[in-house]
Scaffold this motif. Structure first.
Motif, PDB file in Angstrom:
ATOM      1  N   LEU A 244       4.325  11.379   1.554  1.00 51.32           N
ATOM      2  CA  LEU A 244       3.122  10.551   1.529  1.00 51.32           C
ATOM      3  C   LEU A 244       2.618  10.264   2.941  1.00 51.32           C
ATOM      4  CD1 LEU A 244       1.047   8.684   0.162  1.00 51.32           C
ATOM      5  CD2 LEU A 244       2.759   6.863   0.324  1.00 51.32           C
TER       6      LEU A 244
ATOM      7  N   ASP B  42      -9.098   7.308  14.957  1.00 51.33           N
ATOM      8  CA  ASP B  42      -9.042   8.149  13.763  1.00 51.33           C
ATOM      9  C   ASP B  42      -9.933   7.664  12.624  1.00 51.33           C
ATOM     10  OD1 ASP B  42      -7.192   9.975  14.782  1.00 51.33           O
ATOM     11  OD2 ASP B  42      -5.537   8.632  14.308  1.00 51.33           O
ATOM     12  N   PHE B  43     -10.533   6.492  12.768  1.00 49.25           N
ATOM     13  CA  PHE B  43     -11.285   5.964  11.630  1.00 49.25           C
ATOM     14  C   PHE B  43     -12.537   6.786  11.329  1.00 49.25           C
ATOM     15  CE2 PHE B  43      -9.699   1.297  11.112  1.00 49.25           C
ATOM     16  CZ  PHE B  43      -8.401   1.767  10.968  1.00 49.25           C
TER      17      PHE B  43
ATOM     18  N   LEU C 177      -4.507   8.785  -0.506  1.00 49.23           N
ATOM     19  CA  LEU C 177      -3.273   9.025   0.263  1.00 49.23           C
ATOM     20  C   LEU C 177      -3.184   8.140   1.494  1.00 49.23           C
ATOM     21  CD1 LEU C 177      -3.043  12.910   0.109  1.00 49.23           C
ATOM     22  CD2 LEU C 177      -2.061  11.199  -1.415  1.00 49.23           C
ATOM     23  N   LEU C 178      -4.203   7.328   1.721  1.00 50.23           N
ATOM     24  CA  LEU C 178      -4.220   6.492   2.920  1.00 50.23           C
ATOM     25  C   LEU C 178      -3.346   5.257   2.726  1.00 50.23           C
ATOM     26  CD1 LEU C 178      -7.997   6.746   3.846  1.00 50.23           C
ATOM     27  CD2 LEU C 178      -6.065   7.959   4.865  1.00 50.23           C
ATOM     28  N   ALA C 179      -2.045   5.465   2.863  1.00 52.30           N
ATOM     29  CA  ALA C 179      -1.134   4.319   2.827  1.00 52.30           C
ATOM     30  C   ALA C 179      -1.502   3.382   3.986  1.00 52.30           C
ATOM     31  CB  ALA C 179       0.301   4.795   2.946  1.00 52.30           C
ATOM     32  N   ARG C 180      -1.732   3.961   5.111  1.00 53.80           N
ATOM     33  CA  ARG C 180      -2.257   3.248   6.253  1.00 53.80           C
ATOM     34  C   ARG C 180      -3.686   3.689   6.480  1.00 53.80           C
ATOM     35  NH1 ARG C 180       1.741   1.247   9.732  1.00 53.80           N
ATOM     36  NH2 ARG C 180      -0.027   0.448  10.897  1.00 53.80           N
ATOM     37  N   PRO C 181      -4.590   2.932   7.052  1.00 56.73           N
ATOM     38  CA  PRO C 181      -4.386   1.533   7.411  1.00 56.73           C
ATOM     39  C   PRO C 181      -4.213   0.664   6.169  1.00 56.73           C
ATOM     40  CG  PRO C 181      -6.695   2.108   7.589  1.00 56.73           C
ATOM     41  CD  PRO C 181      -5.950   3.374   7.327  1.00 56.73           C
ATOM     42  N   THR C 182      -3.502  -0.427   6.339  1.00 56.14           N
ATOM     43  CA  THR C 182      -3.322  -1.375   5.237  1.00 56.14           C
ATOM     44  C   THR C 182      -4.625  -2.136   4.983  1.00 56.14           C
ATOM     45  OG1 THR C 182      -2.668  -3.143   6.713  1.00 56.14           O
ATOM     46  CG2 THR C 182      -0.905  -1.708   5.885  1.00 56.14           C
ATOM     47  N   LEU C 183      -4.631  -2.837   3.895  1.00 55.02           N
ATOM     48  CA  LEU C 183      -5.804  -3.660   3.583  1.00 55.02           C
ATOM     49  C   LEU C 183      -6.061  -4.663   4.700  1.00 55.02           C
ATOM     50  CD1 LEU C 183      -8.014  -4.594   1.647  1.00 55.02           C
ATOM     51  CD2 LEU C 183      -6.292  -5.914   0.410  1.00 55.02           C
TER      52      LEU C 183
ATOM     53  N   GLU D 143       0.833  -1.203   0.000  1.00 57.04           N
ATOM     54  CA  GLU D 143       0.000   0.000   0.000  1.00 57.04           C
ATOM     55  C   GLU D 143       0.867   1.251   0.000  1.00 57.04           C
ATOM     56  OE1 GLU D 143      -0.429  -2.636   1.948  1.00 57.04           O
ATOM     57  OE2 GLU D 143      -2.555  -3.062   2.306  1.00 57.04           O
TER      58      GLU D 143
ATOM     59  N   HIS E 248     -10.800   2.280  16.189  1.00 51.75           N
ATOM     60  CA  HIS E 248      -9.606   3.130  16.078  1.00 51.75           C
ATOM     61  C   HIS E 248     -10.077   4.574  16.173  1.00 51.75           C
ATOM     62  CE1 HIS E 248      -6.087   5.166  14.490  1.00 51.75           C
ATOM     63  NE2 HIS E 248      -5.411   4.029  14.492  1.00 51.75           N
TER      64      HIS E 248
ATOM     65  N   LYS F  15     -10.200  -0.151  -0.606  1.00 50.12           N
ATOM     66  CA  LYS F  15      -9.922  -0.185   0.832  1.00 50.12           C
ATOM     67  C   LYS F  15     -10.843   0.770   1.578  1.00 50.12           C
ATOM     68  CE  LYS F  15      -5.935   1.418   2.311  1.00 50.12           C
ATOM     69  NZ  LYS F  15      -4.464   1.645   2.344  1.00 50.12           N
TER      70      LYS F  15
ATOM     71  N   ASP G   5      -1.095  11.186   5.169  1.00 49.95           N
ATOM     72  CA  ASP G   5      -2.008  10.208   5.759  1.00 49.95           C
ATOM     73  C   ASP G   5      -2.385  10.729   7.143  1.00 49.95           C
ATOM     74  OD1 ASP G   5      -3.078   7.990   7.153  1.00 49.95           O
ATOM     75  OD2 ASP G   5      -2.076   6.635   5.770  1.00 49.95           O
TER      76      ASP G   5
ATOM     77  N   LEU H 146     -11.293   9.228   8.921  1.00 52.18           N
ATOM     78  CA  LEU H 146     -10.876   8.642   7.649  1.00 52.18           C
ATOM     79  C   LEU H 146     -12.041   8.124   6.819  1.00 52.18           C
ATOM     80  CD1 LEU H 146      -7.741   6.529   8.657  1.00 52.18           C
ATOM     81  CD2 LEU H 146      -7.855   8.904   7.918  1.00 52.18           C
TER      82      LEU H 146
ATOM     83  N   ILE I 286     -11.562  13.457   6.046  1.00 50.16           N
ATOM     84  CA  ILE I 286     -10.550  13.608   5.008  1.00 50.16           C
ATOM     85  C   ILE I 286     -11.237  14.034   3.708  1.00 50.16           C
ATOM     86  CG2 ILE I 286     -10.665  11.184   4.298  1.00 50.16           C
ATOM     87  CD1 ILE I 286      -7.713  11.204   3.835  1.00 50.16           C
TER      88      ILE I 286
END
Lengths: 428, 428, 428, 428
Positions: free
Chosen positions: C160, D81-82, D104-110, C39, D79, D53, C164, D85, D97
């Motif tokens: 990046l 922050d969810f 741009l959400l590298a995190r959270p991962t899948l 990701e 979480h 995602k 986030d 997000l 967001i």
């Protein structure tokens, strides 16, 4: 080019009346602009607004293109490039200058444009006097078209002058103006459900978008007896109306953020006082006058805040159809909406015409069975039937003779530079 | 506001000379604009170009702000808002109208601006006649500042007229103009390496960015003896110069794509003929005249195509410093670059002054030891020392007296509306 | 494609050394990215920054295109579309995906990209072992190219992760890190005027833009013995540095307004504390560490506020050329600039290498006599020589072996996402 | 948060059915995404489309926010922050967001998102099993909401994959697919004028925008018995449909110029063949399949070219209300519209459901008497009632159980990435 526009001229008005209408209309346009400098007539303040010079020429181009060129044998245009410069949006006629670039027309000068007008007038007079095969309906359309541009001249020049840091007045306010009368508390008038006919009926001129007259089922509703006042709109602002997303359509809330809206266009706060730029210069906001220069989004948010909604256009027309055309029009010379007079009789909406155009919640679309005119004049109304909202009634910048209950004006929901206001409705 | 600008006035010119310079300069500006209509003087065709009306007022504001206000006790500005309207970029003076909105100034009218000029002129005359404590260097700066705006009036109005579909002429070309002389084949003149001094020396007026005079080591180089001609530039186009990325800087190649450049500004192809819009209207591109209205990117790409490069500004100045100020200037009345005359003597570059500004490959920066003036006038040059490229020499729109070998003009590399051309250089 | 890049490999390094450099470089890239999820490696946060996946593939494409394709008979690209996907900017090679759209590459997956790397590595090993006609200079260039991308991987992934909202860390900070040492007060070191040689000399690898070595006359100057600290930059902020136009270049002041800059990139204020996003997550700004992530405009404004200026690149190089390559590099694992240690000897600038790239006031241009390589590799540096400013020294994200005194980095003046900081200079 | 959404659950479905619906819905979402890589699930190809995602998390956030948080005492979000997000557009819930930055959400991962789903599922199961006070209507709404996102996952990932130059398939097409059946010639079916009721009636789930059921007068009209085919759309293209302004709405003509439209989205011409990108990769356009991925503007222009018009939504609903829900839905696995089967009985429109959403000429607005839910869920539909057009019927990406005759989908008129097609209507 034969426009199939419903017109009474075919039936009961002779050519003399038409010629008189032509003269009145052309003369009214020029009187409106008589005091304007070449500088004011040249500048363009935004893509949606055109220079006065352009309006003066475009209305002449309309007669040249749709009347003189097809009906005067061997007619030569006044200038070979004016078709490119002064065609507004008729793709069937040809290419044209981009709308946003009308302010780049250093030439022709205002004086050259006035010569163009005189040239067209002379030929039109000959034509009206002699030409048998003339399409009277198109001449009549051209006159009503020019009335529309009379209003646009005022709204466009108001926008331009407002952007000039000197905020010059278009015309000084008359000293002897009557004192504003207090606006009575708004009352809602009830209308029963039923199957109604709306759209233009019978006599007199109408644009093609007012036809055909057709049936529509309308649920019971209530309509306010006067427009929302500036004072009521101040209450909305004071109650943080511009900061509460729950009052707004999503696109409206985005527009508030994008443009930084915090009040109607032309309003600014000076300490505790709300001031507004008018065609007579900067002055106080009068709490009794109709709220004006609001977008559809602001009108809709205000209505939600007030526990009401905007009327549908059928509702508005049903309420208006039997009323006289009364209100403040361009002829009053005020060029600003005026406080609505107290009701002389109850249960009748007031100021339905003039003062401010009233946003309806109806998206602009064709009536069932609508057919645009053949040819270029079919572009007059039909191709704009998406993304715009209908406004009804007319404004302080409209010629009185231009208005009627079936008249459908339309603008994009973010537009604010027209004299646009609010009348509330409710479900019964 | 005391500008520490190097000036010979302190030393050897008396106040009478300064007053004469003032009169000549102000009068020249007005003669330039004498035939322009209010419409032409009001419109703005792009953010970088200003309306003529604005130039006429801004140059007056300069004297009012930097001479009259500080030196005339109790001086009242001509109009309280003109500081806001006609301040160009002096943050130390205060807020101002956005550059892109100068075309919204319907008011003041051209006539009001001319009144402003007369008012300032009267006060300046009194001041020059009587005020002992006057800062003569600032008056002289104001005159050279106004000369810069004389050139900008021409380049800005040329851009405006070119955007008008009627493409009106600023001034008709004189019938009696001499036939163009064939441009000789360009020769490269060799210069040895060495430690040189560049920058303004000694006598006469110069802007602060020409100081201090300082040493610079210059490697051996060669410089073309005349500017690149339009005919040579046509060869570049014909050789697919605008389609070959290997000839371009990366930002230049992006600009070609973004703007769709295929020829210099104002050029258009009519069948096989290259035509160009000039201040005298549309006419053929003369292959012998200097190529003009090219960006830095185009100049650089042309040079690469020709197996050469653009000169550094030190190279240019070394080659120019001993030459007379000869070429075609605004006084010639041509208002267009003219073919370079054949050399009267060999090994001497021609047309270094006048005709076209010559792009150098030197980014505009401060000379070692440079100090801007104190106060607002320190903003005149210093704050622009990034992202711009130096041009040297002057153009057909520059007053001859305005130019000198150490003069540093500067524009962004994409700018094309100045009379900007190309002179080639090579490493030895 | 034969690149004429100055390299010592032709002279004194055998192929074994080159192979070892290749292995070290490739391995270092992969170690850097070992812990990153698919990701993180896919997303792109702005047009100027590329996904990690793209960097991993592009550096392999470089070897495939410039080494394998021309030197391995019958070489077939790993994938027919990778040339389109992973060409950065080489017009001579062909079309490519727009830079801003690299984040749309859902495919190839990270695993596929790693297969691509392994494929290229195997072929390169064979090539290095067996191919006689190989152009060793291009292999060496490819390794230094990949080192540049190692640094870009860090700066791009930092950008990046900062976007986030979870602000995840790239790598946790080591617990055992030494306490920061107080930064000594900065002293200015004086250098005499003189004719100097700068540019790459003699042995070892250098990029073509460091050549040719040439003479330059440098006026007497002074250079600070350490970079500006974050604490000093806080003083600038506290003194309203971002609100005082007189401190800024005109384009810089516009950038402040456009972007709303109020502090370096990645800084945010939490009550009275300045916090910053780092590759180890959010943490306090350490007043002793070098100020970082500032644009040229901010560096220039700070210097003006401090009564100093930025150094010219020749000045910087003269001061650096005899110094050892000491500082904090990527190998330290800090991935953040560290406080400059107190001087062990006086009159010697410290931290010239590593920690932060130092903006110079020199626009990026060719050295006198510069010639780019023939063919596509000529696009490596030469076509960027406009609109960018030179930075010198290296950063905490640079491999130590990548740096030298003549190294010229370059970015647009508004760029802030590199580890860019400030060293002050003064006229003597 | 108590949503007053019309639902039959209160009346006749027990909790066991609701739990089963929940399980089916959640499971269907995950099966849809089972084969997608983390890379594909992370990237975002345009602001209007979200990463997979994000869809996976947002649908879980919906249950967490509107079911778990209000009904589980002391519930702690998975979480902190969810909420920021994964809130889509609920202003009443809080900040979030920006839509364009979901990529741009590298995190959270899948994998972290899948954990989030499992967490929510576990709590929902407990809740459904034990919580008496649960608002069943909101759970049901959450399931239908997730079905909408199942469709969006397909349309968004299709757009993303189409922008990847490798044009990877989402899922390979099954080899055993039936041969396409020839589309019969379209016939128009006539409907009489009359006063009808439209809107949701009685049993089963419906969104609030389908209520209240209300009377509407509909003029006599005709409706085509099948959607326009791709072959018919090719005829429109061949007849220069995209080049004839008289066929287009003014805003549509502007969109054609702005976007360079020359065919439906995903179509490209390869020599003489029309190819299209599908979820199974690039393949030929089948002339018998419904035309798809057209904007409202293209649908409207096609209709004008064909001498017809688009239906009003009341007309569509009257024609559809007694028909079975038949067509190709997501369950077919085709993920592409299929040719309409020949009629088994005359005078009955076919493929009203599934295959392609059908643009109506009705602007999206509230039904008379409409009231949005109280609180945040009132934002679900009501605030979008401007600037969008209603589509009816469903598509090949819709779950069959999600559709009904009264269902109102809505998109902006320029949107093309949905499976949107055309059914013609005519005035009688």
């Amino acid at each position: 080019v034969r426009a199939r526009i419903r017109s009474s001229t075919d039936v009961d008005r002779d050519r003399r009346d038409l010629a008189a209408l032509y003269e009145r209309t052309r003369s009214a346009t020029e009187q409106l602009c008589a005091a304007l400098s070449p500088e004011v007539c040249t500048a363009q303040s935004m893509p949606e607004a055109s220079p006065v010079k352009w309006h003066l020429a475009h209305t002449s181009w309309f007669f040249e293109t749709f009347v003189l060129a097809p009906h005067v044998p061997g007619y030569q245009p006044f200038h070979p490039d004016f078709g490119y410069l002064f065609n507004s949006y008729y793709n069937a006629i040809g290419e044209r200058i981009a709308r946003a670039e009308r302010g780049l027309l250093a030439r022709p000068t205002l004086e050259e444009v006035m010569s163009y007008r005189r040239h067209v007038d002379e030929r039109m007079r000959e034509c009206l006097a002699r030409t048998r095969a003339l399409d009277d309906a198109v001449v009549e359309l051209g006159c009503h078209h020019e009335q529309q541009h009379q209003e646009l001249i005022l709204t466009d020049v108001k926008h331009l002058l407002s952007r000039d840091p000197l905020q010059p007045a278009f015309r000084a306010r008359e000293a002897a103006r009557r004192a504003a009368r207090p606006a009575a508390r708004a009352e809602f008038i009830a209308y029963d459900e039923g199957l109604h006919e709306i759209g233009h009926a019978g006599e007199g001129f109408a644009f093609d978008n007012e036809s055909p007259r057709h049936r529509v089922f309308v649920h019971a509703f209530e309509l306010a007896d006067r427009p929302v006042t500036a004072g009521e709109f101040v209450e909305f602002i004071t109650d943080h109306g511009y900061e509460r997303p729950e009052l707004w359509l999503s696109d409206g809330w985005d527009a508030v953020a994008l443009h930084g809206w915090r009040a109607p266009l032309y309003w600014e706060k000076d300490g505790d006082r709300w001031m507004q730029f008018t065609l007579a210069g900067l002055r106080d906001v009068d709490p009794d006058e109709p709220a004006c220069h609001v977008s559809y989004y602001e009108a809709d948010a205000f209505a939600r805040w007030a526990g009401a909604r905007l009327p549908r256009e059928a509702e508005w027309e049903i309420a208006a159809r039997d009323l006289p055309i009364e209100g403040h029009f361009v002829e009053s010379g005020e060029l600003h909406p005026c406080a609505t007079e107290a009701a002389s009789e109850r249960d009748r909406p007031r100021a339905m015409f003039g003062d401010v155009w009233e946003w309806t919640r109806s998206a602009y679309d064709a009536y069932p069975g609508y057919r645009p005119a053949e040819g270029a004049l079919g572009e007059y109304n039909g191709k704009f039937m998406v993304n715009q909202m209908v406004l009804r009634g007319g404004s302080c910048a409209s010629p009185r003779a231009h208005l009627r209950a079936s008249y459908r004006n339309f603008f994009h929901p973010h537009a604010r530079w027209q004299f646009s206001g609010i009348r509330l409705a409710r479900d019964a």
